[in-house]
Design a protein around this motif. Structure first.
Motif, PDB file in Angstrom:
ATOM      1  N   GLU A  30      36.717  50.923  66.559  1.00  0.00           N
ATOM      2  CA  GLU A  30      36.504  49.900  67.235  1.00  0.00           C
ATOM      3  C   GLU A  30      37.098  49.346  68.637  1.00  0.00           C
ATOM      4  O   GLU A  30      36.584  49.469  69.785  1.00  0.00           O
ATOM      5  CB  GLU A  30      36.650  48.511  66.432  1.00  0.00           C
ATOM      6  N   LYS A  32      38.518  51.971  70.655  1.00  0.00           N
ATOM      7  CA  LYS A  32      38.159  52.843  71.248  1.00  0.00           C
ATOM      8  C   LYS A  32      36.773  52.489  72.102  1.00  0.00           C
ATOM      9  O   LYS A  32      36.494  52.867  73.111  1.00  0.00           O
ATOM     10  CB  LYS A  32      37.973  54.383  70.791  1.00  0.00           C
ATOM     11  N   ARG A  33      35.843  52.185  71.131  1.00  0.00           N
ATOM     12  CA  ARG A  33      34.500  51.804  71.527  1.00  0.00           C
ATOM     13  C   ARG A  33      34.620  50.704  72.725  1.00  0.00           C
ATOM     14  O   ARG A  33      33.782  50.788  73.506  1.00  0.00           O
ATOM     15  CB  ARG A  33      33.737  51.296  70.589  1.00  0.00           C
ATOM     16  N   PHE A  36      36.502  52.677  75.779  1.00  0.00           N
ATOM     17  CA  PHE A  36      35.776  53.535  76.515  1.00  0.00           C
ATOM     18  C   PHE A  36      34.146  53.605  76.461  1.00  0.00           C
ATOM     19  O   PHE A  36      33.614  54.303  77.056  1.00  0.00           O
ATOM     20  CB  PHE A  36      36.354  55.057  75.770  1.00  0.00           C
ATOM     21  N   GLY A  37      33.757  52.686  75.676  1.00  0.00           N
ATOM     22  CA  GLY A  37      32.384  52.359  75.555  1.00  0.00           C
ATOM     23  C   GLY A  37      31.696  51.962  76.670  1.00  0.00           C
ATOM     24  O   GLY A  37      32.164  51.340  77.792  1.00  0.00           O
ATOM     25  N   ALA A  38      30.244  52.222  76.717  1.00  0.00           N
ATOM     26  CA  ALA A  38      29.638  51.543  78.117  1.00  0.00           C
ATOM     27  C   ALA A  38      29.897  49.709  77.845  1.00  0.00           C
ATOM     28  O   ALA A  38      30.013  49.237  76.955  1.00  0.00           O
ATOM     29  CB  ALA A  38      28.118  51.825  77.826  1.00  0.00           C
ATOM     30  N   LYS A  39      29.502  49.354  79.128  1.00  0.00           N
ATOM     31  CA  LYS A  39      29.731  47.739  79.152  1.00  0.00           C
ATOM     32  C   LYS A  39      28.619  47.006  78.474  1.00  0.00           C
ATOM     33  O   LYS A  39      29.107  46.092  77.870  1.00  0.00           O
ATOM     34  CB  LYS A  39      29.941  47.324  80.772  1.00  0.00           C
ATOM     35  N   GLU A  41      27.889  47.613  75.474  1.00  0.00           N
ATOM     36  CA  GLU A  41      27.976  47.920  73.951  1.00  0.00           C
ATOM     37  C   GLU A  41      29.529  47.280  73.765  1.00  0.00           C
ATOM     38  O   GLU A  41      29.947  47.167  72.740  1.00  0.00           O
ATOM     39  CB  GLU A  41      28.348  49.460  73.810  1.00  0.00           C
ATOM     40  N   ARG A  42      30.143  46.541  74.825  1.00  0.00           N
ATOM     41  CA  ARG A  42      31.672  46.096  74.661  1.00  0.00           C
ATOM     42  C   ARG A  42      31.809  45.160  73.822  1.00  0.00           C
ATOM     43  O   ARG A  42      32.751  44.754  72.941  1.00  0.00           O
ATOM     44  CB  ARG A  42      32.569  45.889  75.942  1.00  0.00           C
TER      45      ARG A  42
END
Length: 83
Positions: A30, A32-33, A36-39, A41-42
């Motif tokens: 979670e 890491k997401r 590093f995830g797309a905005k 998806e934050r």
């Protein structure tokens, strides 16, 4: 150097450690997401009713945009002073 000693634990302790390990892996995934995830998806909410807030904002913004006031500002031209 490390010695190879046998460590004995009960099945309950093993299951507790295993479940804690799975929980920590989930938390790491979670984080890491989030990092590093797309905005888009934050922030994913677990509350399905929270998306209704955005619908309310759109309705109020449409009402505000219905009445537009326009005006023109006349600014007198000033000559620049030369040093």
């Amino acid at each position: 150097m490390a010695s190879t000693e046998m460590i004995s634990i009960s099945k309950e302790e093993f299951q507790a450690l295993k479940s804690e390990n799975l929980w920590l892996k989930h938390q790491l995934a979670e984080l890491k997401r989030l990092i590093f995830g797309a905005k888009s998806e934050r922030f994913i909410t677990s509350d399905p009713d929270q998306s209704a807030l955005f619908d309310l904002l759109e309705e109020t913004s449409e009402k505000e945009n219905a009445e537009q006031i326009t005006y023109t500002s006349i600014k007198p031209l000033q000559e620049k002073k030369q040093p």
